[in-house]
Design a protein around this motif. Structure first.
Motif: not given
Length: 411
Positions: A248-262, A288-292, A297-304
């Motif tokens: 995806d084009d927003d936020g770096s997965e290596d960044d703890a403050d990215s919307p996906y990490s949050q 966080l603007g990531v619902e689409k 989805v990948l983060v959700l599966v691992q976190a939920l």
């Protein structure tokens, strides 16, 4: 061999969403007196995560400790003579990673190790696939002599273009991608096909539908005291293998403050709490603007999800239906399942058919998507061996799909 935990390749990075990970180095002391030695039973697994030959790491330990390092690659046995503490060897492994794996420019482990001839001289470089920089290895280190005598093998040519391998000239190279480094291949293309999957399906699927009864398609969650306690009990200390892919084009997965990490941290911290259900989780994704985004989805599966994923799929079926809206989202969902069962909760591997059945019956997975996934091994989300293991476990469900199709055609 005891199971090894999963740690960040860069152990100075505390972010559990850091995507580059490896098994924790294990040691075993054998013998006594002058014959005492330290065996490293999971050296091959650690080396595979770093995409460096296990002999390099073993010899590095010998160079640093002034010890002999006999190894038998055929029997997968790597030894450092003498008794050495596991903590000390892990510290030395950090040194190896810093000197021979990490890019000196961006500190990313996604590098090729190349030996390049320059007249009579040979140099060793790290070519970084993340930032594009080529950085030198310290040629004064004792390990350099061993590498020059045993150069790394050329990386396999990819389907995307043979020119990449040709660009290395006469260099030998090996690429550090690790077990959780994503983005190397697309699902179903560029991965090695596990022919055995298409040759033979051994297990039966008669009981696949057991314990996978659909829940009502609403936005409710079981918030009873017993259910909450049961979920919380399984949550503690279970998120060691969580990592994120690119795409995806927003936020770096290596960044703890990215919307996906949050998003991942929020779901992990609030799952199982009273009043936290599908609606609340989706609203957080919207906030966080990531619902689409398929990465969400990948983060959700691992976190939920936990070891009770089959039941939890029915609990959160409306949330999954809301967030999984395309084939790309479905592939991210399957990638999350690979990581959850292959890395975090390995006891779930035998339950893969039931997990797929629950997703399929909840209309979250399309038949063609899961068939393609099941017959193509990919290193996009996990290492190749884990990918094979998870897909192998899916055979009963794939067989069930085939038999269902055959029955429909006969009718």
């Amino acid at each position: 061999m005891p199971a090894a935990g999963i740690v960040n390749i860069r152990r100075d990075v505390d972010d559990k969403f850091y995507r580059y990970r490896m098994p924790l180095l294990l040691t075993k002391i054998e013998g006594k007196g002058n014959g005492i030695k330290t065996v490293i039973p999971n050296m091959s697994d650690v080396a595979r995560a770093l995409s460096r030959p296990p002999s390099y790491i073993t010899k590095f330990f010998g160079c640093e400790l002034g010890a002999q390092t006999p190894f038998d690659e055929k029997n997968d046995r790597y030894i450092v003579n003498g008794a050495h503490d596991a903590i000390r060897l892990r510290e030395l492994l950090d040194g190896f990673i810093d000197k021979f794996v990490l890019c000196a420019s961006c500190k990313n482990p996604e590098t090729d190790l190349n030996v390049v001839k320059n007249g009579r001289r040979e140099d060793i470089f790290r070519d970084c696939k993340a930032c594009g920089e080529r950085t030198n290895i310290d040629m004064r280190h004792k390990l350099v002599t061993f590498i020059l005598k045993n150069p790394p093998k050329n990386p396999k040519k990819s389907k995307k273009g043979k020119g990449e391998a040709a660009n290395n000239g006469n260099a030998g190279g090996v690429h550090a991608s690790g077990p959780t480094i994503p983005g190397q291949e697309e699902d179903g293309s560029g991965g090695d096909t596990d022919d055995e999957l298409t040759r033979k399906i051994k297990a039966e699927a008669a009981d696949l539908t057991n314990d996978t009864v659909l829940g009502d398609d609403d936005w409710a969650v079981d918030t009873s005291t017993e259910a909450v306690k049961a979920r919380i009990k399984t949550l503690e200390g279970q998120m060691g293998g969580l990592s994120l892919p690119g795409g995806d084009d927003d936020g770096s997965e290596d960044d703890a403050d990215s919307p996906y990490s949050q998003f991942g941290r929020w779901v992990e911290e609030h799952r199982g709490q009273d009043g936290i259900g599908s609606v609340q989780i989706y609203r957080k994704a919207e906030e966080l603007g990531v619902e689409k985004k398929h990465k969400a989805v990948l983060v959700l599966v691992q976190a939920l999800f936990t070891e009770d994923i089959v039941e939890e799929i029915n609990t959160y079926n409306a949330l999954l239906a809301k967030m999984i809206t395309s084939e790309k989202h479905q592939k991210a969902l399957l990638g999350g399942i690979e990581r959850l069962a292959g890395l975090t909760y390995t006891k779930l591997i035998p339950a893969i058919p039931k997990i797929l059945m629950a997703l399929y019956q909840n209309d979250v997975l399309d038949e063609e998507v899961v068939k393609q996934w099941g017959t193509h091994v990919s290193k996009k989300y996990v290492d190749k061996e884990t990918s094979k293991k998870v897909r192998k476990a899916s055979e009963p469900f794939l067989k069930w799909l085939e038999e269902a199709d055959d029955g429909s055609e006969e009718e």
